[in-house]
Design an enzyme around this catalytic site. Sequence first.
Site, PDB file in Angstrom:
ATOM      1  N   ARG A 184     -10.955  -1.926  -3.954  1.00  0.00           N
ATOM      2  CA  ARG A 184      -9.581  -1.814  -3.426  1.00  0.00           C
ATOM      3  C   ARG A 184      -9.186  -3.097  -2.713  1.00  0.00           C
ATOM      4  O   ARG A 184      -8.079  -3.593  -2.846  1.00  0.00           O
ATOM      5  CB  ARG A 184      -9.448  -0.597  -2.500  1.00  0.00           C
ATOM      6  CG  ARG A 184      -8.123  -0.564  -1.749  1.00  0.00           C
ATOM      7  CD  ARG A 184      -7.727   0.823  -1.233  1.00  0.00           C
ATOM      8  NE  ARG A 184      -8.790   1.561  -0.590  1.00  0.00           N
ATOM      9  CZ  ARG A 184      -9.326   1.271   0.614  1.00  0.00           C
ATOM     10  NH1 ARG A 184      -8.868   0.258   1.323  1.00  0.00           N
ATOM     11  NH2 ARG A 184     -10.300   2.002   1.106  1.00  0.00           N
ATOM     12  N   TYR A 242      17.764  -4.294 -10.372  1.00  0.00           N
ATOM     13  CA  TYR A 242      16.975  -3.189 -10.883  1.00  0.00           C
ATOM     14  C   TYR A 242      17.265  -1.928 -10.068  1.00  0.00           C
ATOM     15  O   TYR A 242      17.012  -1.902  -8.868  1.00  0.00           O
ATOM     16  CB  TYR A 242      15.489  -3.560 -10.841  1.00  0.00           C
ATOM     17  CG  TYR A 242      14.622  -2.572 -11.563  1.00  0.00           C
ATOM     18  CD1 TYR A 242      14.742  -2.406 -12.939  1.00  0.00           C
ATOM     19  CD2 TYR A 242      13.710  -1.790 -10.890  1.00  0.00           C
ATOM     20  CE1 TYR A 242      13.964  -1.494 -13.608  1.00  0.00           C
ATOM     21  CE2 TYR A 242      12.916  -0.865 -11.557  1.00  0.00           C
ATOM     22  CZ  TYR A 242      13.055  -0.728 -12.927  1.00  0.00           C
ATOM     23  OH  TYR A 242      12.282   0.185 -13.585  1.00  0.00           O
ATOM     24  N   ASP A 247      13.332 -11.342  -7.401  1.00  0.00           N
ATOM     25  CA  ASP A 247      12.707 -10.637  -8.515  1.00  0.00           C
ATOM     26  C   ASP A 247      12.867 -11.529  -9.745  1.00  0.00           C
ATOM     27  O   ASP A 247      13.979 -11.712 -10.257  1.00  0.00           O
ATOM     28  CB  ASP A 247      13.375  -9.269  -8.703  1.00  0.00           C
ATOM     29  CG  ASP A 247      12.680  -8.410  -9.748  1.00  0.00           C
ATOM     30  OD1 ASP A 247      12.027  -8.984 -10.648  1.00  0.00           O
ATOM     31  OD2 ASP A 247      12.805  -7.177  -9.685  1.00  0.00           O
ATOM     32  N   LYS A 265       6.428  -6.066 -17.785  1.00  0.00           N
ATOM     33  CA  LYS A 265       7.411  -6.565 -18.741  1.00  0.00           C
ATOM     34  C   LYS A 265       6.835  -7.762 -19.506  1.00  0.00           C
ATOM     35  O   LYS A 265       5.900  -7.603 -20.257  1.00  0.00           O
ATOM     36  CB  LYS A 265       8.711  -6.882 -18.011  1.00  0.00           C
ATOM     37  CG  LYS A 265       9.195  -5.749 -17.067  1.00  0.00           C
ATOM     38  CD  LYS A 265       9.547  -4.481 -17.813  1.00  0.00           C
ATOM     39  CE  LYS A 265       9.795  -3.268 -16.925  1.00  0.00           C
ATOM     40  NZ  LYS A 265      10.785  -3.408 -15.885  1.00  0.00           N
TER      41      LYS A 265
END
Length: 391
Positions: free
Chosen positions: A64, A116, A188, A213
């Site tokens: 983690r 977005y 972004d 993406k």
Amino acid sequence: MVRNISLGDVQRRKLIPMRPETAAIHAFRTRSQETGAVAVPIQLSTTFERQPDGGYLGGTDYSRGDNPVRHILEDVLGELEGGDRGIAFASGMAAAQAILQALKPGDHVLLPDQFYYAVRNLAKQVYKDWGLSFDIVNMADLEAVKKAVRPETKLLWSETPSNPQLKILDLQALAGIAHNAGALLVCDNTFATPILQNPLKHGVDIVLHATTKYIGGHSDSMGGVLIPLKNHPLTPKLRSIQKLGGGVLSPFDAWLALRGLETLPARIRTHCDNAEIVANWLASRPEIERVAYPGLETHPNHEVAKAQMSRFGGMLAFLVRGGEPEARRVANRCKIIIQATSLGGTHSLIEHRASIEGPESTTPKNLLRLSVGLEHPLDLIEDLAQALGPD
Ligand SMILES: *Cc1c(COP(=O)(O)O)cnc(C)c1O
């Protein structure tokens, strides 16, 4: 220069300096000390043996906190953006959320009027209750942005080119406004990728990518990454949110994103070539009211896009004459282009965006968003021509 970075039995070689096309392939070149394997291995172990001196062979104790393959992805994306090592999360939205979590109750955030939609919904549906306040402003109107800034404004959120209408924002100008106000500017950069645009070089503080993406590039992996400027004061907090919040990128998704990264520069070149051809063809068609593609001279911010990006990307949107029924008819009739959400994969995707974004969407009802894939551009044009024709 060759620098070796030890990741347990894997040596990572760093060759500096390299152009992005080379860096995407060689910046994470690894060799297993045991087998000589050339491909990057996936390290699935969650835990790592402690040495008698208290240390760890690969520098990591638990997955983690740090995982070798995730670490390589974070390193390389940081290098490609010209920033610090990235901070990778399980999705683009988990990365976006980490930025909002790093703020404090009472902080004010400016959001753009086109971006977005899930980030807007996250702000409204979750983070208002945490004491953050939000205003939406047209970030292409710099005077409006200046007026919207308040003493408690801590963050300006930008996305350029924007989803879904390909709006272009002037990052340098927005960074100036943000920093004058003592606020940070986030960008972004999912649509442009590090290959076409490096926001940190234009004054941005933190870059966000949905690796889901273009970086993954094959519609088979989810992930998100933040890349802060080197030595940015918010970085320790963001790394804590990653490690302690635990919304980390899985080793397999990190591996898929790294594999995608090797071909990203080559794929982006073809995405751009194809999108330019399709955008010009659509712009010549009588059935189309308007094409939004930053590479077209008719785009209202074409000059800003030219200054800020090396090319204009693989995403475009177009408004179909005849309103929503006609737009949906066209999307339904495509045969090669797949009607599905998301973007940045090898296959072209078309989407009636307003009906995906829900009742609060401000996207025109006759807009179709097209993620132009890697097919032959003439096949895409022929598909669109038959879809625009009579039933
Ligand atoms: C898809 C996308 C996101 C969110 O990424 P997920 O991996 O779906 O959470 C954020 N920003 C942009 C511009 C996107 O296209």
